[in-house]
Design a protein around this motif. Structure first.
Motif, PDB file in Angstrom:
ATOM      1  N   GLN A 125      17.302   6.596  -6.545  1.00  0.00           N
ATOM      2  CA  GLN A 125      16.913   6.375  -5.154  1.00  0.00           C
ATOM      3  C   GLN A 125      15.817   7.364  -4.739  1.00  0.00           C
ATOM      4  N   LYS A 126      15.917   8.614  -5.179  1.00  0.00           N
ATOM      5  CA  LYS A 126      14.882   9.612  -4.868  1.00  0.00           C
ATOM      6  C   LYS A 126      13.537   9.214  -5.480  1.00  0.00           C
ATOM      7  N   ILE A 127      13.566   8.727  -6.705  1.00  0.00           N
ATOM      8  CA  ILE A 127      12.327   8.315  -7.377  1.00  0.00           C
ATOM      9  C   ILE A 127      11.701   7.128  -6.661  1.00  0.00           C
ATOM     10  N   VAL A 128      12.521   6.162  -6.298  1.00  0.00           N
ATOM     11  CA  VAL A 128      12.029   4.977  -5.588  1.00  0.00           C
ATOM     12  C   VAL A 128      11.433   5.383  -4.238  1.00  0.00           C
ATOM     13  N   TYR A 129      12.094   6.285  -3.541  1.00  0.00           N
ATOM     14  CA  TYR A 129      11.600   6.782  -2.256  1.00  0.00           C
ATOM     15  C   TYR A 129      10.225   7.423  -2.456  1.00  0.00           C
ATOM     16  N   MET A 130      10.103   8.238  -3.504  1.00  0.00           N
ATOM     17  CA  MET A 130       8.832   8.907  -3.788  1.00  0.00           C
ATOM     18  C   MET A 130       7.742   7.873  -4.117  1.00  0.00           C
ATOM     19  N   HIS A 131       8.077   6.853  -4.905  1.00  0.00           N
ATOM     20  CA  HIS A 131       7.106   5.791  -5.215  1.00  0.00           C
ATOM     21  C   HIS A 131       6.617   5.130  -3.925  1.00  0.00           C
ATOM     22  N   MET A 132       7.550   4.824  -3.039  1.00  0.00           N
ATOM     23  CA  MET A 132       7.168   4.167  -1.786  1.00  0.00           C
ATOM     24  C   MET A 132       6.289   5.093  -0.953  1.00  0.00           C
ATOM     25  N   GLU A 133       6.691   6.357  -0.848  1.00  0.00           N
ATOM     26  CA  GLU A 133       5.963   7.322  -0.021  1.00  0.00           C
ATOM     27  C   GLU A 133       4.545   7.560  -0.541  1.00  0.00           C
ATOM     28  N   MET A 134       4.394   7.681  -1.845  1.00  0.00           N
ATOM     29  CA  MET A 134       3.099   8.029  -2.428  1.00  0.00           C
ATOM     30  C   MET A 134       2.202   6.816  -2.674  1.00  0.00           C
ATOM     31  N   ASP A 135       2.791   5.658  -2.895  1.00  0.00           N
ATOM     32  CA  ASP A 135       2.009   4.504  -3.306  1.00  0.00           C
ATOM     33  C   ASP A 135       1.835   3.476  -2.187  1.00  0.00           C
ATOM     34  N   SER A 136       2.907   2.842  -1.785  1.00  0.00           N
ATOM     35  CA  SER A 136       2.773   1.722  -0.842  1.00  0.00           C
ATOM     36  C   SER A 136       2.672   2.153   0.620  1.00  0.00           C
ATOM     37  N   TYR A 137       3.232   3.293   0.993  1.00  0.00           N
ATOM     38  CA  TYR A 137       3.147   3.759   2.383  1.00  0.00           C
ATOM     39  C   TYR A 137       1.695   3.961   2.841  1.00  0.00           C
ATOM     40  N   PRO A 138       0.840   4.636   2.053  1.00  0.00           N
ATOM     41  CA  PRO A 138      -0.556   4.761   2.501  1.00  0.00           C
ATOM     42  C   PRO A 138      -1.248   3.401   2.661  1.00  0.00           C
ATOM     43  N   ARG A 139      -0.935   2.453   1.783  1.00  0.00           N
ATOM     44  CA  ARG A 139      -1.509   1.103   1.912  1.00  0.00           C
ATOM     45  C   ARG A 139      -0.981   0.410   3.159  1.00  0.00           C
ATOM     46  N   PHE A 140       0.296   0.622   3.470  1.00  0.00           N
ATOM     47  CA  PHE A 140       0.892   0.040   4.675  1.00  0.00           C
ATOM     48  C   PHE A 140       0.135   0.493   5.919  1.00  0.00           C
ATOM     49  N   LEU A 141      -0.165   1.790   5.995  1.00  0.00           N
ATOM     50  CA  LEU A 141      -0.854   2.332   7.175  1.00  0.00           C
ATOM     51  C   LEU A 141      -2.264   1.766   7.330  1.00  0.00           C
ATOM     52  N   LYS A 142      -2.874   1.336   6.232  1.00  0.00           N
ATOM     53  CA  LYS A 142      -4.218   0.759   6.267  1.00  0.00           C
ATOM     54  C   LYS A 142      -4.184  -0.766   6.372  1.00  0.00           C
ATOM     55  N   SER A 143      -3.000  -1.331   6.308  1.00  0.00           N
ATOM     56  CA  SER A 143      -2.859  -2.793   6.254  1.00  0.00           C
ATOM     57  C   SER A 143      -3.181  -3.472   7.581  1.00  0.00           C
ATOM     58  N   GLU A 144      -3.587  -4.724   7.477  1.00  0.00           N
ATOM     59  CA  GLU A 144      -3.812  -5.542   8.669  1.00  0.00           C
ATOM     60  C   GLU A 144      -2.529  -5.676   9.465  1.00  0.00           C
ATOM     61  N   MET A 145      -1.394  -5.754   8.775  1.00  0.00           N
ATOM     62  CA  MET A 145      -0.110  -5.905   9.455  1.00  0.00           C
ATOM     63  C   MET A 145       0.139  -4.732  10.408  1.00  0.00           C
ATOM     64  N   TYR A 146      -0.010  -3.510   9.906  1.00  0.00           N
ATOM     65  CA  TYR A 146       0.237  -2.337  10.744  1.00  0.00           C
ATOM     66  C   TYR A 146      -0.781  -2.268  11.874  1.00  0.00           C
ATOM     67  N   LYS A 147      -2.050  -2.507  11.559  1.00  0.00           N
ATOM     68  CA  LYS A 147      -3.097  -2.450  12.589  1.00  0.00           C
ATOM     69  C   LYS A 147      -2.848  -3.492  13.685  1.00  0.00           C
ATOM     70  N   LYS A 148      -2.455  -4.686  13.270  1.00  0.00           N
ATOM     71  CA  LYS A 148      -2.202  -5.761  14.237  1.00  0.00           C
ATOM     72  C   LYS A 148      -0.975  -5.428  15.098  1.00  0.00           C
ATOM     73  N   LEU A 149       0.057  -4.894  14.474  1.00  0.00           N
ATOM     74  CA  LEU A 149       1.260  -4.514  15.218  1.00  0.00           C
ATOM     75  C   LEU A 149       0.936  -3.409  16.219  1.00  0.00           C
ATOM     76  N   LEU A 150       0.198  -2.408  15.789  1.00  0.00           N
ATOM     77  CA  LEU A 150      -0.186  -1.303  16.671  1.00  0.00           C
ATOM     78  C   LEU A 150      -1.008  -1.822  17.847  1.00  0.00           C
ATOM     79  N   LYS A 151      -1.966  -2.681  17.574  1.00  0.00           N
ATOM     80  CA  LYS A 151      -2.816  -3.245  18.619  1.00  0.00           C
ATOM     81  C   LYS A 151      -1.981  -4.073  19.604  1.00  0.00           C
TER      82      LYS A 151
END
Length: 158
Positions: A125-151
């Motif tokens: 679970q710690k490894i998976v959390y780290m993968h999400m934090e380092m890999d997909s989380y930065p992409r999420f913050l740049k995603s159209e989904m996050y930008k659209k939700l924020l807007k």
């Protein structure tokens, strides 16, 4: 959450402005501060899971959430059953939602699920959390989904 009824999916698909009434601008802004903030807010994990599903990489969040639920399992019998199910779905090589962990952790889990404790998936679970934090989380913050939700939340707040 079915795709038909998912407010996140509707917002991304057709620009729906209808959001849960308790989703605040403050919460959505907190998600950008840290991965931990995203994962500990009310709507963050669901929004992040929807994003990962759209990216076809939701096995990590599903495993992480399943582990969180598993840790709360009090009954020994239930824990044995759930540990075997988690192994079969996420840990076993070539499983439907196999997560990316090294062989030593996989071997430890195989030993641990013979007499599973509430912490037998902790390292994975710690490894998976780290993968999400380092890999997909930065992409999420740049995603159209996050930008659209924020807007959307910002315009609903005005």
């Amino acid at each position: 959450m079915s795709r038909k009824n998912c407010w996140i999916c509707k917002m991304c698909r057709n620009g729906s402005q209808k959001l849960p009434s308790k989703l605040t601008l403050e919460e959505v802004l907190q998600w950008a501060q840290s991965f931990e903030n995203l994962m500990t807010t009310k709507y963050g994990p669901a929004v992040y899971a929807a994003y990962l599903k759209m990216e076809h990489s939701d096995e990590n969040i599903k495993f992480w959430m399943a582990c969180e639920s598993y840790k709360k399992t009090a009954s020994r019998w239930s824990r044995i059953s759930r540990a075997k199910k988690l192994y079969k779905i996420y840990i076993q090589p070539q499983s439907p939602r196999e997560i990316n962990i090294d062989s030593s952790i996989r071997e430890t889990i195989i030993k641990n699920i013979q007499e599973p404790t509430q912490t037998c998936f902790e390292e994975a679970q710690k490894i998976v959390y780290m993968h999400m934090e380092m890999d997909s989380y930065p992409r999420f913050l740049k995603s159209e989904m996050y930008k659209k939700l924020l807007k959307t939340v910002q315009s609903n707040n005005s």
